[in-house]
Scaffold this active site. Structure first.
Site, short mmCIF file in Angstrom:
data_model
loop_
_atom_site.label_atom_id
_atom_site.label_comp_id
_atom_site.label_asym_id
_atom_site.label_seq_id
_atom_site.Cartn_x
_atom_site.Cartn_y
_atom_site.Cartn_z
N GLU A 133 0.81 -1.22 0.00
CA GLU A 133 0.00 0.00 0.00
C GLU A 133 0.85 1.27 0.00
O GLU A 133 0.33 2.36 0.28
CB GLU A 133 -0.93 0.01 1.22
CG GLU A 133 -1.97 -1.08 1.24
CD GLU A 133 -3.06 -0.92 0.17
OE1 GLU A 133 -2.90 -0.04 -0.70
OE2 GLU A 133 -4.04 -1.66 0.24
N HIS B 221 -3.33 2.75 8.35
CA HIS B 221 -4.32 2.06 7.51
C HIS B 221 -4.69 0.74 8.18
O HIS B 221 -3.80 -0.04 8.55
CB HIS B 221 -3.74 1.79 6.12
CG HIS B 221 -4.51 0.80 5.30
ND1 HIS B 221 -5.87 0.89 5.10
CD2 HIS B 221 -4.11 -0.33 4.65
CE1 HIS B 221 -6.28 -0.12 4.35
NE2 HIS B 221 -5.22 -0.88 4.07
N HIS C 89 -7.86 -2.63 8.59
CA HIS C 89 -8.99 -3.38 8.05
C HIS C 89 -10.02 -3.60 9.17
O HIS C 89 -10.59 -4.68 9.29
CB HIS C 89 -8.53 -4.72 7.50
CG HIS C 89 -7.69 -4.61 6.28
ND1 HIS C 89 -7.20 -5.72 5.60
CD2 HIS C 89 -7.23 -3.54 5.58
CE1 HIS C 89 -6.48 -5.33 4.56
NE2 HIS C 89 -6.48 -4.00 4.53
N TYR D 48 -20.47 13.41 17.61
CA TYR D 48 -19.74 14.66 17.41
C TYR D 48 -18.26 14.48 17.11
O TYR D 48 -17.61 15.38 16.58
CB TYR D 48 -19.93 15.60 18.60
CG TYR D 48 -19.34 15.12 19.92
CD1 TYR D 48 -17.98 15.19 20.18
CD2 TYR D 48 -20.18 14.63 20.92
CE1 TYR D 48 -17.45 14.77 21.38
CE2 TYR D 48 -19.66 14.22 22.14
CZ TYR D 48 -18.30 14.30 22.37
OH TYR D 48 -17.78 13.88 23.56
N HIS E 252 -12.83 -2.53 2.09
CA HIS E 252 -11.40 -2.63 2.38
C HIS E 252 -11.04 -2.24 3.81
O HIS E 252 -10.52 -3.07 4.55
CB HIS E 252 -10.65 -1.75 1.37
CG HIS E 252 -9.17 -1.89 1.38
ND1 HIS E 252 -8.38 -1.58 0.30
CD2 HIS E 252 -8.31 -2.28 2.35
CE1 HIS E 252 -7.12 -1.80 0.60
NE2 HIS E 252 -7.04 -2.21 1.84
N TYR F 72 -9.52 21.62 23.62
CA TYR F 72 -9.65 20.46 24.50
C TYR F 72 -8.30 19.86 24.84
O TYR F 72 -7.37 19.88 24.04
CB TYR F 72 -10.51 19.40 23.80
CG TYR F 72 -10.70 18.13 24.60
CD1 TYR F 72 -11.60 18.08 25.66
CD2 TYR F 72 -9.96 16.99 24.30
CE1 TYR F 72 -11.77 16.92 26.39
CE2 TYR F 72 -10.12 15.83 25.03
CZ TYR F 72 -11.04 15.80 26.08
OH TYR F 72 -11.20 14.66 26.81
#
Length: 231
Positions: free
Chosen positions: A76, A94, A96, A115, A156, A211
């Site tokens: 990838e 990334h 799955h 939110y 994916h 925050y």
């Protein structure tokens, strides 16, 4: 620079192992990367993350050419490089993840069910399907991340970027959680989940900027928009 690479590699391997431990990937199915200057450290292809040692570096430049290490980068890599070239990302995760992958097969966009969608820039788009590792998929991801810092990949998984690896991982976990919430709410017969309007997400994004602890680094800014802040 090599010292910075070593520290980043240790964090990368620890994060990749965490994706497996937390159930966001199975085996070596996900991948993780960090950018240091014009160099990208990335998980290698087909090696269990808990078998990666501190000397097994896998580094490429922004064109994908090897810079250090003998390991073959993840398949990838085109997707990771596309994110770095088009955003201010310092790290990409990334996965799955189960619920996120399920949602990617049902809708074109994860609705604003919570939110924390504001932390990713708004409702999360689903990038169209393309074969893994392809330039076509990389192009779809680049478009889905327009004004966003995370997206789903059809049939994916997920892609999330941020200004640090820890933050990219945290936002990935939040995305998986939001997908799980939406699936649970949408599965109730005869009921339709209530969603947050865009104006409310804007208000939340503003609140999220202040925050947490003072001095926390700002999120990497998606091109063409103000930075979506995380919780």
């Amino acid at each position: 620079m090599r010292s910075a690479w070593a520290d980043a590699w240790r964090e990368l391997v620890a994060t990749a192992c965490r994706t497996v431990a937390d159930g966001l990937v199975v085996g070596t199915s996900g991948n993780v990367s960090v950018r240091i200057g014009d160099t990208v450290l990335v998980t290698p292809s087909g090696i269990a993350y808990d078998r990666l040692g501190p000397d097994e570096l896998c580094a490429v430049d922004l064109d994908g050419r090897p810079v250090a290490g003998d390991l073959v980068p993840t398949s990838e890599l085109p997707m990771h490089l596309a994110v770095y070239r088009s955003t201010g990302a310092a790290a990409v995760v990334h996965t799955h993840a189960v619920h996120a992958t399920a949602v990617s097969t049902l809708v074109d966009e994860l609705p604003a069910i919570h939110y924390m969608a504001a932390a990713l820039g708004g409702p999360v788009r689903v990038a169209p399907y393309a074969p893994y590792g392809s330039e076509e998929l990389a192009a779809h991801v680049r478009e889905a991340l327009r004004d966003r810092s995370g997206c789903l990949l059809r049939n994916h998984g997920t892609v999330v970027y941020a200004d640090s690896l820890g933050r990219a991982y945290d936002d990935t976990a939040q995305l998986e959680w939001m997908c799980r919430v939406w699936l649970a709410a949408a599965s109730v017969p005869g009921r339709t989940p209530s969603l947050l309007p865009p104006g409310e997400l804007d208000r939340v994004a503003e609140r999220l900027r202040g925050y947490g602890q003072h001095g926390r680094p700002a999120r990497a800014e998606p091109r063409g928009t103000r930075p979506p802040s995380g919780g």
